[in-house]
Design a protein around this motif. Structure first.
Motif, PDB file in Angstrom:
ATOM      1  N   TYR A 137       0.799  -1.206   0.000  1.00  0.00           N
ATOM      2  CA  TYR A 137       0.000   0.000   0.000  1.00  0.00           C
ATOM      3  C   TYR A 137       0.844   1.274   0.000  1.00  0.00           C
ATOM      4  O   TYR A 137       0.401   2.322   0.415  1.00  0.00           O
ATOM      5  N   THR A 156      -7.248   5.483   4.110  1.00  0.00           N
ATOM      6  CA  THR A 156      -6.876   4.430   3.167  1.00  0.00           C
ATOM      7  C   THR A 156      -5.362   4.283   3.107  1.00  0.00           C
ATOM      8  O   THR A 156      -4.621   5.103   3.654  1.00  0.00           O
ATOM      9  N   TYR A 174      -9.935   4.538  -4.248  1.00  0.00           N
ATOM     10  CA  TYR A 174     -11.061   4.799  -3.356  1.00  0.00           C
ATOM     11  C   TYR A 174     -11.468   6.266  -3.319  1.00  0.00           C
ATOM     12  O   TYR A 174     -12.626   6.595  -3.053  1.00  0.00           O
ATOM     13  N   ASN A 226      -5.066   9.445   2.760  1.00  0.00           N
ATOM     14  CA  ASN A 226      -4.285   8.307   2.318  1.00  0.00           C
ATOM     15  C   ASN A 226      -2.905   8.314   2.964  1.00  0.00           C
ATOM     16  O   ASN A 226      -2.192   9.315   2.925  1.00  0.00           O
ATOM     17  N   GLN A 233      -9.428   1.406   6.278  1.00  0.00           N
ATOM     18  CA  GLN A 233      -8.993   0.271   5.472  1.00  0.00           C
ATOM     19  C   GLN A 233      -7.957  -0.505   6.271  1.00  0.00           C
ATOM     20  O   GLN A 233      -6.904   0.014   6.632  1.00  0.00           O
ATOM     21  N   GLU A 246      -5.370  -3.682   6.632  1.00  0.00           N
ATOM     22  CA  GLU A 246      -4.595  -4.679   5.901  1.00  0.00           C
ATOM     23  C   GLU A 246      -4.796  -6.050   6.544  1.00  0.00           C
ATOM     24  O   GLU A 246      -4.834  -6.188   7.759  1.00  0.00           O
ATOM     25  N   ALA A 257     -12.241  -6.613   0.779  1.00  0.00           N
ATOM     26  CA  ALA A 257     -11.855  -5.811  -0.385  1.00  0.00           C
ATOM     27  C   ALA A 257     -10.937  -6.682  -1.246  1.00  0.00           C
ATOM     28  O   ALA A 257     -11.327  -7.760  -1.670  1.00  0.00           O
ATOM     29  N   SER A 313      -7.072  -6.574   1.854  1.00  0.00           N
ATOM     30  CA  SER A 313      -7.541  -5.657   2.885  1.00  0.00           C
ATOM     31  C   SER A 313      -9.032  -5.796   3.138  1.00  0.00           C
ATOM     32  O   SER A 313      -9.744  -6.502   2.418  1.00  0.00           O
ATOM     33  N   ILE A 367     -12.530  -3.296   4.783  1.00  0.00           N
ATOM     34  CA  ILE A 367     -13.018  -1.963   5.122  1.00  0.00           C
ATOM     35  C   ILE A 367     -13.803  -2.067   6.416  1.00  0.00           C
ATOM     36  O   ILE A 367     -14.760  -2.849   6.516  1.00  0.00           O
ATOM     37  N   ILE A 389     -19.588   1.762   2.469  1.00  0.00           N
ATOM     38  CA  ILE A 389     -18.595   0.699   2.289  1.00  0.00           C
ATOM     39  C   ILE A 389     -19.203  -0.532   1.614  1.00  0.00           C
ATOM     40  O   ILE A 389     -18.513  -1.245   0.888  1.00  0.00           O
TER      41      ILE A 389
END
Length: 453
Positions: free
Chosen positions: A37, A67, A73, A93, A119, A121, A171, A332, A334, A350
């Protein structure tokens, strides 16, 4: 007596968790970094302020969404806001995966500052299931109604033991496949086509025999790394790997899949068909490009890493299926931290974000492999061809692999225990250490991680 509550981590213990090697990478139009990411800096999406044309305009709702990396996204949030003018979504982000999760842990410890949407992981999931009271139970918001839309093993990764609590919506995913060089395979008399190559290595005994012959014929390594070879067999464990999900006890020394993974990797080291390069090293990347080895066993997101590391080998690579079973690395979920004041609106967003259409969009724009199996037969997904892989329909192979994955419990102490066994293999490879002594020492170290009696 060892208790299950041992697995519930404190907030302080969550801070600064994780290992860079525990995470995947995002295929960004065929060009990705080593960390799944790693991507953009903070970005935000601003919504229209006008209400919908209802008799009674809906109340304005503002949501924050944290995120990781180079996702799509923010673009999807903009689309959603156009369709829901009463909702504003600010997307923040974070480029670094560890920093992203540590920031949430710090907010939990402080008692304030968490986002409405986070988000998460996959490698951190077990840590946060230990503090699930800090999140909304998505089953209470309607998640059960969409459960069958997702891969069963992926859904279970974010579920409590009894399935009553759902921490996140699925996701992207990272199923494991075999990347191989057709030119090197054919030079050793192996099939160059994916179906034929898959058949040639469809058991680990056949894999080892092919690898040994390949080294004798070509003088090159067959497999790229001890770590990835070990992972491939380790992840075929049934239900659990190193630790019991019930009480946290360590049993990796008696798990036949762990011992098999260790012994198989030792065999490759001693017979000289596994390279001694380290993952993410310049030597590993160069080896992909110059043909120092024929095979890379890794998750779907690794396709982008191969592309960026081996531009001179474009067209020579293909994707085959792994021997006997498939693991997953990365991906990942959400989630909705409980500090959020608008769970209903956040959940509606979501649920929309991870639906079939938007997961397809995430695949098309960022290469994220979807967790919605209905897409695997959809021409919009399956017909994708990758010229780097000789025009192969790579999405089809990723879909096949995803459907072969079986759920397995890793646990919050997995990475620490795993490091002991990886270090043992490294000592066998680099120092010619005795494999039995290294195994015993790794087991001794791992047992210190288990809960007290």
């Amino acid at each position: 007596m060892k208790k299950a509550k041992y697995l519930a981590l404190t907030l302080v213990s969550i801070i600064l968790i994780g290992s860079p090697a525990a995470f995947g990478a995002n295929n960004n139009s065929g060009n990705i970094a080593a960390d799944k990411y790693t991507g953009n800096n903070t970005a935000s999406a601003n919504a229209p302020t006008s209400g919908e044309k209802n008799t009674e305009p809906e109340a304005k709702v503002k949501l924050t969404f944290w995120t990781m990396g180079d996702m799509n996204y923010e673009e999807l949030a903009n689309t959603y806001m156009k369709e829901h003018p009463n909702v504003t979504i600010k997307v923040q982000n974070t480029g670094d995966t560890n920093a992203h999760h540590n920031k949430l842990a710090a907010a939990f410890s402080a008692g304030s500052g968490t986002p409405d949407i986070f988000q998460l992981e996959a490698g951190f999931m077990e840590h946060y299931l230990g503090v699930q009271d800090k999140f909304y139970n998505l089953n209470d918001l309607g998640a059960k109604d969409i459960q069958t839309d997702f891969l069963k093993w992926k859904w279970k990764q974010a579920s409590s033991v009894d399935g009553s609590f759902q921490l996140g919506l699925p996701a992207d995913i990272g199923p494991t496949v075999v990347y191989y060089r057709t030119d090197l395979a054919e030079a050793a008399g192996l099939p160059g086509d994916p179906e034929g190559f898959s058949a040639a290595i469809d058991t680990w005994d056949k894999f080892a025999a092919v690898a040994k012959d390949f080294k004798e014929i070509t003088g090159k390594y067959f497999s790229d790394l001890t770590d990835l070879t070990f992972n491939a067999l380790r992840d075929q464990s049934v239900d659990e790997i190193y630790f019991s999900r019930t009480d946290g006890t360590f049993f990796g020394d008696t798990n036949p899949y762990v011992k098999r993974a260790y012994d198989f990797t030792v065999k490759g080291i001693q017979e000289g068909w596994i390279s001694n390069s380290e993952i993410w090293s310049p030597e590993w990347e160069q080896g992909m490009n110059d043909g120092s080895f024929a095979v890379v066993i890794g998750p779907a997101w690794l396709a982008g890493k191969i592309k960026s590391s081996a531009p001179d080998s474009s067209g020579k690579w293909r994707i085959a299926q792994l021997s006997e079973g498939v693991g997953n690395w990365g991906g990942s979920f959400i989630t909705l931290p409980k500090e959020g004041k608008h769970p209903k609106e956040a959940y509606e967003f979501i649920q929309w974000l991870v639906n079939k259409e938007n997961q397809l969009e995430s695949f098309k724009t960022k290469g994220l492999i979807p967790s919605t199996p209905a897409l695997y037969e959809d021409p919009a997904f399956a017909d994708f061809k990758d010229e780097f892989f000789g025009g192969q329909q790579t999405a089809v192979e990723f879909g096949k692999a995803a459907n072969r994955v079986k759920w397995v419990y890793y646990g919050p102490l997995h990475d620490k225990a795993d490091t002991f066994f990886k270090n043992a293999l490294r000592n066998v490879s680099e120092k010619k250490a005795d494999p039995a002594k290294e195994w015993n020492y790794a087991v001794k170290q791992a047992k210190t991680l288990a809960p007290p009696g």
